[in-house]
Scaffold this active site. Structure first.
Site, PDB file in Angstrom:
ATOM      1  N   HIS A  23       0.858  -1.198   0.000  1.00 61.18           N
ATOM      2  CA  HIS A  23       0.000   0.000   0.000  1.00 61.18           C
ATOM      3  C   HIS A  23       0.893   1.247   0.000  1.00 61.18           C
ATOM      4  CE1 HIS A  23      -3.991  -1.844   1.707  1.00 61.18           C
ATOM      5  NE2 HIS A  23      -3.866  -2.024   0.417  1.00 61.18           N
ATOM      6  N   HIS A  79     -11.598  -9.125  -6.210  1.00 61.87           N
ATOM      7  CA  HIS A  79     -11.298  -7.807  -5.640  1.00 61.87           C
ATOM      8  C   HIS A  79     -10.359  -7.105  -6.616  1.00 61.87           C
ATOM      9  CE1 HIS A  79      -9.760  -4.785  -2.958  1.00 61.87           C
ATOM     10  NE2 HIS A  79      -8.786  -5.463  -2.430  1.00 61.87           N
ATOM     11  N   GLU A  81      -8.233  -4.590  -6.348  1.00 62.55           N
ATOM     12  CA  GLU A  81      -6.974  -3.939  -5.984  1.00 62.55           C
ATOM     13  C   GLU A  81      -5.824  -4.588  -6.761  1.00 62.55           C
ATOM     14  OE1 GLU A  81      -6.468  -3.574  -1.740  1.00 62.55           O
ATOM     15  OE2 GLU A  81      -5.133  -1.850  -1.958  1.00 62.55           O
ATOM     16  N   ASP A  83      -2.925  -5.643  -6.385  1.00 67.10           N
ATOM     17  CA  ASP A  83      -2.149  -6.826  -5.973  1.00 67.10           C
ATOM     18  C   ASP A  83      -2.839  -8.127  -6.385  1.00 67.10           C
ATOM     19  OD1 ASP A  83      -3.966  -5.840  -4.013  1.00 67.10           O
ATOM     20  OD2 ASP A  83      -3.095  -7.134  -2.483  1.00 67.10           O
ATOM     21  N   HIS A 145     -12.039  -5.754   2.086  1.00 65.66           N
ATOM     22  CA  HIS A 145     -12.028  -4.435   2.666  1.00 65.66           C
ATOM     23  C   HIS A 145     -12.323  -3.325   1.650  1.00 65.66           C
ATOM     24  CE1 HIS A 145      -7.847  -3.169   1.225  1.00 65.66           C
ATOM     25  NE2 HIS A 145      -8.041  -4.357   0.735  1.00 65.66           N
ATOM     26  N   ASP A 164      -8.799 -11.128   0.468  1.00 65.05           N
ATOM     27  CA  ASP A 164      -7.968 -10.565   1.539  1.00 65.05           C
ATOM     28  C   ASP A 164      -8.341 -11.108   2.923  1.00 65.05           C
ATOM     29  OD1 ASP A 164      -6.241  -8.884   0.088  1.00 65.05           O
ATOM     30  OD2 ASP A 164      -7.749  -7.307  -0.032  1.00 65.05           O
ATOM     31  N   TYR A 192      -2.187  -8.026   9.910  1.00 60.55           N
ATOM     32  CA  TYR A 192      -3.003  -7.818   8.711  1.00 60.55           C
ATOM     33  C   TYR A 192      -4.391  -7.301   9.108  1.00 60.55           C
ATOM     34  CZ  TYR A 192      -4.703  -8.576   4.012  1.00 60.55           C
ATOM     35  OH  TYR A 192      -5.207  -8.379   2.755  1.00 60.55           O
ATOM     36  N   HIS A 225      -3.574 -13.798   0.280  1.00 57.92           N
ATOM     37  CA  HIS A 225      -2.217 -13.518   0.759  1.00 57.92           C
ATOM     38  C   HIS A 225      -1.861 -14.567   1.807  1.00 57.92           C
ATOM     39  CE1 HIS A 225      -2.017  -9.521  -1.021  1.00 57.92           C
ATOM     40  NE2 HIS A 225      -3.163  -9.200  -0.450  1.00 57.92           N
TER      41      HIS A 225
HETATM   42 FE1  FEO Z   1      -7.070  -5.404  -0.916  1.00 57.76          FE
HETATM   43 FE2  FEO Z   1      -4.738  -7.747  -1.148  1.00 57.76          FE
HETATM   44  O1  FEO Z   1      -5.727  -6.280  -1.746  1.00 57.76           O
END
Ligand code: FEO
Length: 395
Positions: A23, A79, A81, A83, A145, A164, A192, A225
């Site tokens: 981030h 999601h 994002e 990553d 999230h 996530d 996390y 992750h």
């Molecule tokens: Fe919210 Fe692992 O990205």
């Protein structure tokens, strides 16, 4: 390199050993991370999530070793994002018409980031995708999230792909949570949660309870992750329920910054007072200009009380304290107490200003705080200790 989970599911993600910042500069990932992507080979072939953008080509090349890309029937992006969606452009260049299943918010997010008119298929909670022996069920999980987040449940194999949720920034050669050092695992899972999911505790609790009411047998939880929860996967679900419930341990964390050590001395004297009054409480002292901010936020999350100190500088307080207070405000913590302290030479506003910030962040303020002019005298050393003792009697 892929790793086999069972006869139908392969891990095809990327382990990022060298990731130290996530981030941007917001989250320190001391133990690296992984971007977990999963390939399901049933009568239909399904790819769930991709990896972070810098690894897009490596990901697609590795995927080609597993499968002819044209054989992928469906892509699921849980999601948007970067990553998890970062390798999409590279992948879609090769298979541009493959349908991408995601939530309506996912479509907005992916279009907003990549400006591509891919073959999006919006899905909602309860929508199913039959892929042969197995059926996939989608479960929207907004604000876990991001607004676009969803989970995917694989019936028959009883796997919950949770994106996530339940993840950890922890790089490992192993695939499963039960194979790694448990203190590393839980420290990273908590870090996390505290740094990513804490503001959404109510939604976490509601979503978990909604899933529990669905009575889905869950044999495995595959996050996007870190390690996969295989052995008693409900252990992390129960931990999330605990963390989502205004979590606190018997801990008081003193966070401060200092210019010429007066505020540091106050911090240490206050800690002595806290300890004098309560031998069981864990007291931690952290200097916000030296300690890592991700660690500070994790300790704040665990605390029942925080004590925040800064000297007065130019009618305000030090920037490392301002930064950490802004991050703490974003955590939207409840059920925690706070108080301020600090040294000063002439104007002395820092304690009042920090107190106002703590109040805005939802902390119960114990008292008006403690100020010391110049360096603490012997009487003021005793006053600081007494201040710490009294805070504990207020526990
Ligand atoms: Fe919210 Fe692992 O990205």
């Amino acid at each position: 390199m892929s790793k086999k989970i069972n006869d139908k599911v392969l891990w095809v993600g990327k382990t990022d050993w060298e990731l130290k910042k996530f981030h941007g500069d917001e989250f320190t990932t001391t133990q690296g991370s992984s971007y977990n992507s999963y390939l399901i080979k049933d009568e239909k072939t399904v790819l769930i999530d991709t990896v972070w953008l810098p690894y897009d080509r490596e990901f697609v090349n590795d995927l080609k070793k597993e499968i002819n890309l044209k054989d992928i029937d469906y892509i699921i992006i849980q999601h948007g994002e970067v990553d998890h969606s970062g390798a999409l452009v590279e992948l879609m260049n090769e298979i541009p018409n493959t349908p991408i299943y995601c939530t309506a918010n996912g479509i907005k997010s992916l279009k907003g980031q990549y400006h591509k008119d891919w073959n999006f298929v919006p899905v909602k909670t309860g929508d199913k995708l039959n892929i042969g022996e197995n059926t996939l069920t989608f479960i929207e999980a907004p604000m876990l999230h991001w607004p676009d987040t969803m989970f995917t449940y694989m019936e028959k194999e009883n796997i919950l792909f949770s994106n996530d949720g339940f993840g950890q920034h922890l790089a490992s050669e192993y695939l499963y949570a039960d194979e790694v050092d448990q203190s590393d695992l839980y420290r990273q899972a908590l870090t996390y949660y505290a740094n990513i999911l804490a503001p959404f505790g109510m939604m976490v609790k509601n979503k978990i309870n909604e899933i529990l009411k669905m009575n889905l047998p869950i044999k495995m939880i595959c996050p996007s992750h870190g390690l996969i929860w295989r052995k008693e996967p409900t252990q992390i679900v129960n931990k999330y329920l605990e963390w989502a419930e205004n979590y606190q341990e018997n801990q008081i964390t003193i966070i401060y910054d200092t210019m010429w050590n007066s505020t540091r001395k106050m911090a240490e004297y206050i800690a002595k007072g806290v300890y004098k009054s309560d031998k069981e409480v864990q007291v931690k002292i952290m200097n916000t200009s030296k300690d890592d901010k991700t660690d500070v936020l994790t300790e704040v999350f665990k605390s029942k009380m925080i004590i925040v100190g800064s000297p007065t500088v130019n009618n305000g307080f030090l920037h490392s304290i301002a930064g950490i207070l802004e991050m703490i405000k974003g955590m939207k913590l409840k059920n925690k107490k706070a108080v301020a302290f600090g040294s000063y030479g002439w104007s002395g506003e820092s304690v009042k200003l920090i107190t106002e910030e703590l109040k805005k962040s939802g902390f119960e303020i114990i008292n008006d705080g403690l100020k010391v002019m110049w360096t603490p005298s012997e009487d003021e050393r005793i006053e600081c200790i007494k201040f710490g003792e009294d805070l504990c009697s207020n526990k």
